[in-house]
Design an enzyme around this catalytic site. Structure first.
Site, PDB file in Angstrom:
ATOM      1  N   LYS A   1       0.853  -1.196   0.000  1.00 19.36           N
ATOM      2  CA  LYS A   1       0.000   0.000   0.000  1.00 19.36           C
ATOM      3  C   LYS A   1       0.882   1.235   0.000  1.00 19.36           C
ATOM      4  O   LYS A   1       1.745   1.398   0.885  1.00 19.36           O
ATOM      5  CB  LYS A   1      -0.865  -0.036   1.261  1.00 19.36           C
ATOM      6  CG  LYS A   1      -2.234   0.587   1.114  1.00 19.36           C
ATOM      7  CD  LYS A   1      -3.046   0.236   2.357  1.00 19.36           C
ATOM      8  CE  LYS A   1      -4.398   0.883   2.352  1.00 19.36           C
ATOM      9  NZ  LYS A   1      -5.048   0.765   3.671  1.00 19.36           N
TER      10      LYS A   1
HETATM   11  O1  G3P Z   1      -7.787   1.536   5.085  1.00 14.83           O
HETATM   12  C1  G3P Z   1      -7.859   2.897   5.195  1.00 14.83           C
HETATM   13  C2  G3P Z   1      -9.207   3.506   5.457  1.00 14.83           C
HETATM   14  O2  G3P Z   1     -10.220   2.577   5.379  1.00 14.83           O
HETATM   15  C3  G3P Z   1      -9.247   4.421   6.635  1.00 14.83           C
HETATM   16  O3  G3P Z   1     -10.507   4.643   7.189  1.00 14.83           O
HETATM   17  O4  G3P Z   1     -12.018   5.451   8.968  1.00 14.83           O
HETATM   18  O5  G3P Z   1      -9.568   5.992   9.082  1.00 14.83           O
HETATM   19  O6  G3P Z   1     -11.020   7.087   7.397  1.00 14.83           O
HETATM   20  P1  G3P Z   1     -10.780   5.848   8.213  1.00 14.83           P
END
Ligand code: G3P
Length: 216
Positions: A84
């Site tokens: 990633k």
């Molecule tokens: O995998 C990364 C992403 O899903 C992050 O989510 O909730 O931190 O915006 P969030």
């Protein structure tokens, strides 16, 4: 639509696998930190022992050479690793090289359809638009997903769209309605997907009626 789980927690991954519909795992440095993990490689290997599906492991480097070195090291940990990388100029440059070497790359922190177009042109296996974070600043996160799908449908890109930053079941529904390839879902939301109050109420009633009939 494929279901990935967005977590670095082994118990959550095991439980989701037992639910029977888990296709992969995504992690990021914040999710690792939430588990108190500083040795990301050990945890990534543990996750890869649980599933054959793609496991996204994020680099910490922000320069191209650093991303290449870290990405290659992560890719060597297991055959199902997707490296990633952040969608920056450096990330795109590293994507081009790693993809050329056969490494699957997931370009993350994507907030515009043009970033997604660049990801596909660089050869990324996955692109991760963050819908929840756009909603958080008063935009419609799903407009981004729809625009990416619109752009990708005009061409023959192989890049799969991972709807990321999912916060609630409606995000998963919209991902499925939009035709996105994958939704990466936190454990809490996976559990919410199966819940409906009328299912619980109906079940209670069925059992109560059966009890009543059995007592007659
Ligand atoms: O995998 C990364 C992403 O899903 C992050 O989510 O909730 O931190 O915006 P969030």
């Amino acid at each position: 639509m494929k279901f990935f789980i967005d977590t670095a927690n082994l118990d959550e991954i095991k439980t989701a696998i037992n639910f029977g519909f888990l296709d992969g795992v995504t992690t990021n440095p914040s999710l690792m930190a939430k588990e108190g993990i500083s040795d990301q490689e050990t945890r990534i290997k543990e996750i890869c022992r649980l599933t054959d599906g793609p496991v996204s492991a994020e680099v910490l480097a922000v320069d191209t050479l650093g991303m290449l070195a870290e990405g290659r090291r992560l890719a060597s940990l297991a055959p199902n690793i997707a490296v990633k990388l952040p969608l920056t100029m450096e990330g795109l440059e590293a994507t081009k090289t790693l993809s050329g070497d056969g490494v699957k790359v997931n370009l993350t922190l994507v907030f515009s359809p043009l970033q997604a177009l660049l990801a596909a042109k660089a050869g990324a296996a996955y692109v991760s638009p963050f819908v929840g974070r756009l909603d958080d600043i008063g935009q419609d996160g799903f407009r981004l997903v729809e625009e990416i799908i619109g752009v990708y449908n005009n061409y023959a890109f192989d890049t799969e769209i991972i709807v990321a930053s999912v916060r609630h079941p409606q995000h998963v529904l919209r991902a499925a309605l939009s035709g996105a390839d994958i939704s990466t879902i936190p454990f809490k939301v996976i559990k919410q997907l199966a819940y409906h109050p009328l299912t619980d109420k109906g079940l209670k009633e069925f059992l109560a009626d059966h009890e009543k009939a059995a007592k007659k």
